[in-house]
Design a protein around this motif. Structure first.
Motif, PDB file in Angstrom:
ATOM      1  N   PHE B 415      22.493 -18.738  -3.158  1.00 54.65           N
ATOM      2  CA  PHE B 415      23.572 -18.892  -1.941  1.00 54.65           C
ATOM      3  C   PHE B 415      25.083 -18.827  -2.399  1.00 54.65           C
ATOM      4  CE2 PHE B 415      19.826 -22.054  -1.161  1.00 54.65           C
ATOM      5  CZ  PHE B 415      19.551 -20.985   0.151  1.00 54.65           C
ATOM      6  N   SER B 416      25.008 -18.036  -3.471  1.00 55.55           N
ATOM      7  CA  SER B 416      26.118 -18.055  -4.066  1.00 55.55           C
ATOM      8  C   SER B 416      26.687 -16.677  -4.767  1.00 55.55           C
ATOM      9  CB  SER B 416      27.012 -18.998  -5.500  1.00 55.55           C
ATOM     10  OG  SER B 416      27.645 -18.402  -6.515  1.00 55.55           O
ATOM     11  N   ARG B 417      27.809 -15.687  -4.706  1.00 53.75           N
ATOM     12  CA  ARG B 417      28.282 -14.739  -5.088  1.00 53.75           C
ATOM     13  C   ARG B 417      28.334 -14.602  -6.119  1.00 53.75           C
ATOM     14  NH1 ARG B 417      29.891 -10.498  -1.421  1.00 53.75           N
ATOM     15  NH2 ARG B 417      28.849  -9.593  -0.748  1.00 53.75           N
ATOM     16  N   ARG B 418      29.005 -15.912  -6.900  1.00 55.31           N
ATOM     17  CA  ARG B 418      30.315 -15.643  -8.031  1.00 55.31           C
ATOM     18  C   ARG B 418      29.097 -15.880  -9.465  1.00 55.31           C
ATOM     19  NH1 ARG B 418      32.100 -14.253 -11.286  1.00 55.31           N
ATOM     20  NH2 ARG B 418      34.477 -14.252 -11.763  1.00 55.31           N
ATOM     21  N   VAL B 419      28.131 -15.999  -8.846  1.00 57.53           N
ATOM     22  CA  VAL B 419      27.131 -16.494 -10.738  1.00 57.53           C
ATOM     23  C   VAL B 419      26.968 -15.212 -10.944  1.00 57.53           C
ATOM     24  CG1 VAL B 419      24.788 -16.872  -9.556  1.00 57.53           C
ATOM     25  CG2 VAL B 419      25.014 -17.714 -11.473  1.00 57.53           C
ATOM     26  N   THR B 420      26.500 -14.831 -12.771  1.00 57.20           N
ATOM     27  CA  THR B 420      26.701 -13.820 -13.246  1.00 57.20           C
ATOM     28  C   THR B 420      25.517 -13.705 -14.223  1.00 57.20           C
ATOM     29  OG1 THR B 420      28.008 -14.788 -15.095  1.00 57.20           O
ATOM     30  CG2 THR B 420      29.221 -13.433 -13.826  1.00 57.20           C
ATOM     31  N   THR B 421      24.436 -12.711 -14.275  1.00 57.61           N
ATOM     32  CA  THR B 421      23.603 -12.722 -15.322  1.00 57.61           C
ATOM     33  C   THR B 421      23.706 -13.464 -16.607  1.00 57.61           C
ATOM     34  OG1 THR B 421      22.701 -10.674 -14.357  1.00 57.61           O
ATOM     35  CG2 THR B 421      21.631 -11.176 -16.412  1.00 57.61           C
ATOM     36  N   ALA B 422      24.868 -13.232 -17.159  1.00 61.93           N
ATOM     37  CA  ALA B 422      25.228 -13.900 -18.793  1.00 61.93           C
ATOM     38  C   ALA B 422      25.053 -15.350 -18.733  1.00 61.93           C
ATOM     39  CB  ALA B 422      26.666 -13.708 -18.868  1.00 61.93           C
ATOM     40  N   GLY B 423      26.453 -15.983 -17.266  1.00 58.17           N
ATOM     41  CA  GLY B 423      25.981 -17.611 -16.355  1.00 58.17           C
ATOM     42  C   GLY B 423      24.498 -18.080 -16.618  1.00 58.17           C
ATOM     43  N   VAL B 424      23.884 -17.415 -15.659  1.00 61.46           N
ATOM     44  CA  VAL B 424      22.297 -17.910 -15.784  1.00 61.46           C
ATOM     45  C   VAL B 424      21.567 -17.396 -17.071  1.00 61.46           C
ATOM     46  CG1 VAL B 424      19.968 -17.436 -15.096  1.00 61.46           C
ATOM     47  CG2 VAL B 424      22.086 -17.082 -13.540  1.00 61.46           C
ATOM     48  N   PHE B 425      21.829 -17.240 -17.850  1.00 65.10           N
ATOM     49  CA  PHE B 425      20.949 -16.612 -19.325  1.00 65.10           C
ATOM     50  C   PHE B 425      21.636 -18.230 -19.977  1.00 65.10           C
ATOM     51  CE2 PHE B 425      19.674 -11.987 -20.597  1.00 65.10           C
ATOM     52  CZ  PHE B 425      18.262 -12.319 -20.649  1.00 65.10           C
ATOM     53  N   ALA B 426      22.969 -18.066 -20.014  1.00 67.24           N
ATOM     54  CA  ALA B 426      23.340 -19.189 -20.998  1.00 67.24           C
ATOM     55  C   ALA B 426      22.966 -20.455 -20.587  1.00 67.24           C
ATOM     56  CB  ALA B 426      24.499 -19.122 -20.862  1.00 67.24           C
ATOM     57  N   GLY B 427      22.738 -20.669 -19.304  1.00 70.24           N
ATOM     58  CA  GLY B 427      22.610 -21.632 -18.421  1.00 70.24           C
ATOM     59  C   GLY B 427      21.245 -22.217 -19.034  1.00 70.24           C
ATOM     60  N   ILE B 428      20.251 -21.545 -18.837  1.00 71.32           N
ATOM     61  CA  ILE B 428      18.507 -21.632 -19.372  1.00 71.32           C
ATOM     62  C   ILE B 428      18.430 -21.669 -20.903  1.00 71.32           C
ATOM     63  CG2 ILE B 428      17.089 -20.359 -19.327  1.00 71.32           C
ATOM     64  CD1 ILE B 428      17.510 -18.873 -15.949  1.00 71.32           C
ATOM     65  N   ALA B 429      19.454 -21.074 -21.508  1.00 72.92           N
ATOM     66  CA  ALA B 429      19.416 -21.395 -22.821  1.00 72.92           C
ATOM     67  C   ALA B 429      19.450 -22.939 -23.645  1.00 72.92           C
ATOM     68  CB  ALA B 429      19.953 -20.274 -23.500  1.00 72.92           C
ATOM     69  N   THR B 430      20.899 -23.109 -23.250  1.00 73.00           N
ATOM     70  CA  THR B 430      21.111 -24.141 -22.894  1.00 73.00           C
ATOM     71  C   THR B 430      20.319 -26.271 -22.511  1.00 73.00           C
ATOM     72  OG1 THR B 430      23.399 -23.484 -22.144  1.00 73.00           O
ATOM     73  CG2 THR B 430      23.499 -26.090 -22.552  1.00 73.00           C
ATOM     74  N   GLY B 431      20.038 -25.359 -21.576  1.00 72.47           N
ATOM     75  CA  GLY B 431      19.002 -26.480 -20.892  1.00 72.47           C
ATOM     76  C   GLY B 431      17.394 -26.630 -21.718  1.00 72.47           C
ATOM     77  N   ILE B 432      17.493 -25.116 -21.785  1.00 76.24           N
ATOM     78  CA  ILE B 432      15.983 -25.363 -22.828  1.00 76.24           C
ATOM     79  C   ILE B 432      16.404 -26.157 -24.585  1.00 76.24           C
ATOM     80  CG2 ILE B 432      14.315 -24.047 -24.504  1.00 76.24           C
ATOM     81  CD1 ILE B 432      13.230 -24.031 -21.264  1.00 76.24           C
ATOM     82  N   PHE B 433      17.079 -25.528 -24.780  1.00 73.98           N
ATOM     83  CA  PHE B 433      17.459 -25.960 -26.089  1.00 73.98           C
ATOM     84  C   PHE B 433      17.227 -27.569 -25.980  1.00 73.98           C
ATOM     85  CE2 PHE B 433      20.662 -28.212 -28.954  1.00 73.98           C
ATOM     86  CZ  PHE B 433      20.141 -27.076 -30.111  1.00 73.98           C
ATOM     87  N   ILE B 434      18.115 -28.322 -24.967  1.00 74.52           N
ATOM     88  CA  ILE B 434      18.559 -29.478 -24.638  1.00 74.52           C
ATOM     89  C   ILE B 434      17.086 -30.313 -24.654  1.00 74.52           C
ATOM     90  CG2 ILE B 434      19.393 -31.630 -23.192  1.00 74.52           C
ATOM     91  CD1 ILE B 434      22.081 -29.895 -22.789  1.00 74.52           C
ATOM     92  N   VAL B 435      15.823 -29.597 -23.448  1.00 75.49           N
ATOM     93  CA  VAL B 435      15.146 -30.120 -23.379  1.00 75.49           C
ATOM     94  C   VAL B 435      14.231 -30.294 -24.519  1.00 75.49           C
ATOM     95  CG1 VAL B 435      12.994 -29.803 -22.235  1.00 75.49           C
ATOM     96  CG2 VAL B 435      15.078 -29.636 -20.824  1.00 75.49           C
ATOM     97  N   VAL B 436      14.171 -29.619 -25.718  1.00 78.17           N
ATOM     98  CA  VAL B 436      13.777 -29.340 -26.721  1.00 78.17           C
ATOM     99  C   VAL B 436      13.819 -30.486 -27.907  1.00 78.17           C
ATOM    100  CG1 VAL B 436      13.123 -27.688 -28.686  1.00 78.17           C
ATOM    101  CG2 VAL B 436      12.585 -26.879 -26.301  1.00 78.17           C
ATOM    102  N   THR B 437      15.260 -30.139 -27.708  1.00 77.99           N
ATOM    103  CA  THR B 437      15.690 -31.176 -28.588  1.00 77.99           C
ATOM    104  C   THR B 437      15.057 -32.837 -28.598  1.00 77.99           C
ATOM    105  OG1 THR B 437      18.123 -30.098 -28.666  1.00 77.99           O
ATOM    106  CG2 THR B 437      17.723 -31.275 -29.960  1.00 77.99           C
ATOM    107  N   LEU B 438      15.750 -32.921 -27.422  1.00 82.67           N
ATOM    108  CA  LEU B 438      16.004 -34.155 -26.772  1.00 82.67           C
ATOM    109  C   LEU B 438      14.386 -35.303 -26.909  1.00 82.67           C
ATOM    110  CD1 LEU B 438      18.209 -34.976 -23.934  1.00 82.67           C
ATOM    111  CD2 LEU B 438      18.465 -35.782 -26.740  1.00 82.67           C
ATOM    112  N   ILE B 439      13.484 -34.232 -26.578  1.00 88.05           N
ATOM    113  CA  ILE B 439      12.120 -34.427 -26.237  1.00 88.05           C
ATOM    114  C   ILE B 439      11.157 -34.686 -27.492  1.00 88.05           C
ATOM    115  CG2 ILE B 439       9.678 -34.542 -24.359  1.00 88.05           C
ATOM    116  CD1 ILE B 439      10.998 -33.849 -22.436  1.00 88.05           C
ATOM    117  N   TRP B 440      11.387 -33.600 -28.485  1.00 91.60           N
ATOM    118  CA  TRP B 440      10.644 -33.657 -29.918  1.00 91.60           C
ATOM    119  C   TRP B 440      10.678 -34.806 -30.558  1.00 91.60           C
ATOM    120  CZ3 TRP B 440       9.932 -27.454 -30.938  1.00 91.60           C
ATOM    121  CH2 TRP B 440       8.812 -27.718 -30.267  1.00 91.60           C
ATOM    122  N   THR B 441      12.595 -35.556 -30.530  1.00 89.44           N
ATOM    123  CA  THR B 441      12.882 -36.258 -31.513  1.00 89.44           C
ATOM    124  C   THR B 441      12.921 -37.756 -30.593  1.00 89.44           C
ATOM    125  OG1 THR B 441      15.234 -35.934 -29.936  1.00 89.44           O
ATOM    126  CG2 THR B 441      14.609 -34.488 -32.682  1.00 89.44           C
TER     127      THR B 441
END
Lengths: 76, 485
Positions: B415-441
């Motif tokens: 639904f958005s034109r403005r979103v970029t490939t780099a943005g999605v890369f960075a978002g997924i990486a951040t999200g996964i990092f937080i999931v792993v850190t919070l749940i593993w600890t």
């Protein structure tokens, strides 16, 4: 991709408000309805109301996408 | 015949019928990659319903719902909360996903990312995360399958041989029949599971208490706190409920197998109608709760809550009926495992192996790699299930929270034109990092919030920020970008 219309989105928000955000209002035992604690009754009720509301959303959304569908039917 | 022989015979017969149907379902169709993965994109309302319901009502919901009602009480209501809402979300996102799928002949979730963001690397990352999250989910089905056979055989068959036999059958039938076979077996197990659930859900409270209302009355007398949140737990209160329901309803269709199931539909209207009617199928869930809640008073000493449904059935009904319930449970685990294998294998072959290692492969060769991968995943899941029995719930939570991180990329991509490939890369990486850190600890819930939702919110923020800061790359063939924004 056409984003959904405002009306459809507002309809879609109703079940979220009723069963998610308002949890502290309905998560209690009393009043008991049909033998069920109120929280169980409330969520079961919304299993039935959500399809009704989304049927309304479907009716709103269908005319907007009809043009696309004719294209698909022609192509398919 | 002894009780265990009766139950096991009935389970075997049901499994045999199910597998036979799976094998036969292929007979009229040429099995290319398109037919194997998305059923030739020809499924109507009933088939898509069967496939989606078949995948969604897994062993985890079947045994887990009664299990949570038994062991945790009130927090089990999150299942009744998020199930209708995830269909509401699917009403908005699956039809445009299907649309893009038809236009670009997409077969997997990673295809979607690869095409929309014009990046094989993003596709490969999504495939990798998807496969990793699928393995624990597959392992859960296997453990469930093993538990059912162990209880149903009154301990005569150990769960490990049961798992190996069950999964062998699944792997064989996935390789041969593909997604169409799975949809047909779903039909059988749905009929069995639904009738068993409805019968057991009404009969057990009636037999022990005289009815559902009296069961609740007895429970309100004995343990009123069990029926509201946080139930028997400390942390699963209202904040946890809201954040979990939000995470699950946004994240559910981000599981690669449910996402890809939308490609099997004949047209977008089928998906919209399905989203409207699917909540009605959740009506069986409270019945599972009633069984678990009855067990609180009838069998208060169970060590493992996930056994409450099977133990109640075994205590209450004759052996042949336990066989039917067990058979329905085994078929459920098989259908779920089958679709997970199918999805994981296709993701690996098509979006990781081919683009990264062998770009010149034909579709036929991809299909062959995928079928080999079915075996590899099978062996991986069996070994995991054999050596790590603990903390299945945390693995499942981590998987769900992990795949939920695809949500911003999907929604903004549609639904958005403005979103970029780099943005999605960075978002997924951040999200996964937080999931792993919070749940593993062990920080889930984090400050009362579901850790996956903390990650998802950060993911949205980062995706947005990076998208604003990076230049937009216009994808080749402009039509992947939303037209009207």
């Amino acid at each position: 991709m056409k984003p959904p219309s405002l009306g459809t989105i507002l309809l879609g928000l109703i079940p979220f408000i009723a069963t998610c955000f308002s949890v502290s209002l309905w998560d209690r035992i009393y009043p008991i309805v049909f033998g069920l604690p109120f929280n169980f009754f409330w969520l079961i009720l919304w299993l039935l109301l959500t399809p009704l509301i989304m049927w309304g959303a479907y009716r709103l959304e269908e005319p907007r996408t009809r043009g696309d569908r004719d294209k698909q039917d022609g192509a398919g | 015949m002894s009780s265990s022989a009766v139950t096991l015979t009935i389970i075997s017969i049901l499994v045999a019928i199910g597998s036979l149907v799976g094998f036969l379902a292929r007979s009229h169709h040429r099995m290319d990659l398109e037919q194997w993965t998305v059923g030739g994109r020809g499924f109507g309302l009933v088939f898509v319903w069967l496939l989606m319901a078949g995948e969604i009502y897994t062993t985890f919901t079947f045994l887990g719902a009664s299990g949570w009602a038994y062991s945790k009480g009130g927090p089990v209501l999150n299942i009744l909360g998020f199930q209708p809402l995830m269909y509401v979300v699917s009403f908005f996102i699956l039809p445009p996903v299907w649309e893009m799928g038809r236009k670009h002949k997409l077969q997997t979730q990673a295809d979607f990312f690869q095409t929309r963001y014009n990046s094989v690397f993003l596709g490969a990352l999504v495939a990798l995360i998807g496969v990793i999250c699928l393995i624990p989910y597959l392992q859960i089905q296997l453990t469930g399958l093993g538990l059912i056979v162990e209880v149903a055989s009154f301990g005569a068959i150990h769960r490990i041989p049961a798992m190996i036999i069950g999964l062998g059958v699944v792997a064989a039938f996935v390789s041969v029949s593909g997604v169409r076979g799975v949809a047909w077996v779903s039909l059988i197990k749905d009929v069995l599971l639904l009738s068993a659930a409805v019968f057991v859900g009404f009969a057990i409270p009636r037999i022990y208490f005289g009815g559902i209302g009296s069961m609740f009355a007895a429970l309100i007398q004995a343990k009123p706190s069990h029926l509201v949140m946080p139930g028997t737990t400390k942390y699963l209160g209202h904040t946890w409920y809201i954040t979990t329901v939000l995470l699950m309803s946004c994240g559910f269709y981000m599981w690669p197998q449910y996402f890809a199931a939308s490609f099997t539909a004949k047209n977008a209207r089928v998906l919209r109608r399905n989203a409207v009617i699917m909540p009605l199928y959740s009506v069986t869930m409270p019945l599972m709760f009633f069984v678990g809640l009855s067990a609180v008073l009838v069998l208060p000493q169970l060590g493992n809550g996930d056994l409450s449904l099977l133990s109640m059935v075994r205590k209450t009904f004759p052996a042949w009926f336990l066989g039917i319930v067990g058979g329905a449970g085994v078929l459920t685990a098989m259908v779920t495992a089958a679709i997970q294998l199918l999805t994981g294998a296709t993701l690996y072959a098509k979006n990781l192996f081919r683009p990264m290692l062998a770009p010149s492969m034909t579709d036929q060769q991809v299909a062959r790699v995928a079928k080999m991968m079915v075996l590899v995943l099978t062996v991986a899941a069996v070994s995991l299930a054999m050596y790590t029995s603990a903390s299945l719930v945390s693995l499942y939570l981590m998987g769900s929270a992990g795949v939920a991180q695809f949500f911003p990329g999907v929604v903004l991509g549609l639904f958005s034109r403005r979103v970029t490939t780099a943005g999605v890369f960075a978002g997924i990486a951040t999200g996964i990092f937080i999931v792993v850190t919070l749940i593993w600890t062990g920080r889930d819930p984090y400050l009362g919030w579901n850790a996956g939702l903390v990650a998802l919110c950060s993911n949205f923020v980062i995706t947005g920020l990076v998208s604003v800061l990076t230049p937009q790359r216009t994808p080749a063939g402009n039509e992947t970008v939303p037209e009207s924004l």
